[in-house]
Scaffold this active site. Structure first.
Site, short mmCIF file in Angstrom:
data_model
loop_
_atom_site.label_atom_id
_atom_site.label_comp_id
_atom_site.label_asym_id
_atom_site.label_seq_id
_atom_site.Cartn_x
_atom_site.Cartn_y
_atom_site.Cartn_z
CB ALA A 193 -0.66 0.14 1.33
CE LYS A 194 -0.91 5.87 -3.36
NZ LYS A 194 -1.94 4.99 -3.78
#
Ligand code: GLU
Length: 315
Positions: A244-245
């Site tokens: 995920a970011k």
């Protein structure tokens, strides 16, 4: 006398991002694979922006720029789902004409509570609203609950053939076709769009493998051609959770700031797929001759700062 048979129109593969933010290296790796699968099998490669749901301003344009920066060129215009609402309505009407659609007034909470019912696959819609009487439906409408539309599924499971997972049999339930807020549901839109765009090869992350039986069944009910699937392993962080970011510098923009430009990222993606040696300069076109679907890594790709060349502790 008929002339020589015209060769069948080549099919297409596609990449269909949701424009909810920048693509990370896991998404880009899936895009690279979709491009490689399409281009090495003589297919067109299409890009579709799946913006029915979550769309962040500017995100689709940045996603397209990132694909271009990696050399993943696509064919024809980019399709955006918000421009295609009548297609989804028409598909729902067709199903409704076969008696396969019903209104569902359940809230998320009611579904979660009822989904633990003894029958049916875990998490499947338990059919609460399937057989409401006209009076019950009228009462619920009068109570002001916006109805979703669901499919009256005639099977409990469906089998798809997946190039990576093999034959995969999974649950099919009375899936949502149109949400209570009037938005066409993802499962419906994806099936309608793939058929409309001539897509016959669906390469995407293996988090969607479990959706494929529902989608293939829906395609069958709509009389649409079957597609071939390849659900590819996802990228994960060092703890094994889906990348995920928040895992750090994982987008092209983040990596560029750290001195890792798009060609280097393409090299990292290629190396993660066994298509290049670590650090070897590559181009997207140069990878075509090396690509062998049978040699795809079967396990998730573990992404660390080190792997990305961004220096330990920076990603
Ligand atoms: N839009 C979906 C996503 O970004 C992909 C849908 C698909 O490839 O079928 O996860």
């Amino acid at each position: 006398m008929p002339g020589p048979a015209t060769p069948p129109a080549p099919g297409a593969g596609r990449f269909a991002p949701t424009p909810s933010g920048d693509l990370h290296v896991g998404n880009l790796r899936t895009a690279l694979l979709a491009w490689l699968f399409a281009r090495t099998t003589g297919r067109r490669f299409l890009v579709r922006i799946e913006d029915l749901d979550r769309a962040r301003a500017g995100s689709a344009d940045r996603q397209l720029a990132d694909l271009r920066a990696l050399g993943l060129e696509w064919d024809g215009p980019v399709v955006r789902q918000r421009d295609r609402l009548p297609l989804y309505d028409a598909a729902i009407d067709r199903l409704a004409g076969q008696g396969l659609v019903y209104e569902c007034f359940c809230s998320r909470r009611e579904i979660a509570e009822a989904a633990s019912a003894p029958h049916g696959p875990p998490g499947a819609y338990p059919g609460t609203c399937r057989d409401l009487t006209p009076e019950q439906r009228a009462a619920r409408r009068a109570a002001g609950r916006p109805a979703a539309l669901r499919l009256r599924a005639g099977v409990e499971t469906w089998t798809v053939h997946d190039l990576v997972a093999g034959d995969h049999t999974g649950p099919v339930d009375d899936l949502v076709l149109r949400r209570g807020d009037g938005t066409a549901a993802y499962n419906l839109a994806v099936v309608v769009d793939d058929a409309d765009q001539g897509v016959d090869q669906v390469v995407r992350g293996d988090d969607l493998l479990s959706s494929s039986p529902r989608q293939a069944y829906l395609a069958r009910l709509l009389g649409l051609p079957e597609v071939g699937y390849a659900h590819v392993p996802l990228a994960v962080n060092p703890h094994g959770a889906r990348l995920a970011k928040r895992d750090g510098a994982v987008t092209l923009a983040d990596l560029a700031v750290r001195g890792v430009g798009p060609p280097a990222v393409l090299g990292v993606l290629a190396a993660s797929l066994g298509l290049a040696a670590p650090g070897e300069p590559v181009t997207s076109a140069g990878l075509l001759a090396r690509f062998d679907p049978a040699a795809l890594p079967a396990r998730p790709w573990v992404v660390t700062a080190d792997v990305l060349g961004a220096g330990p502790g920076q990603a």
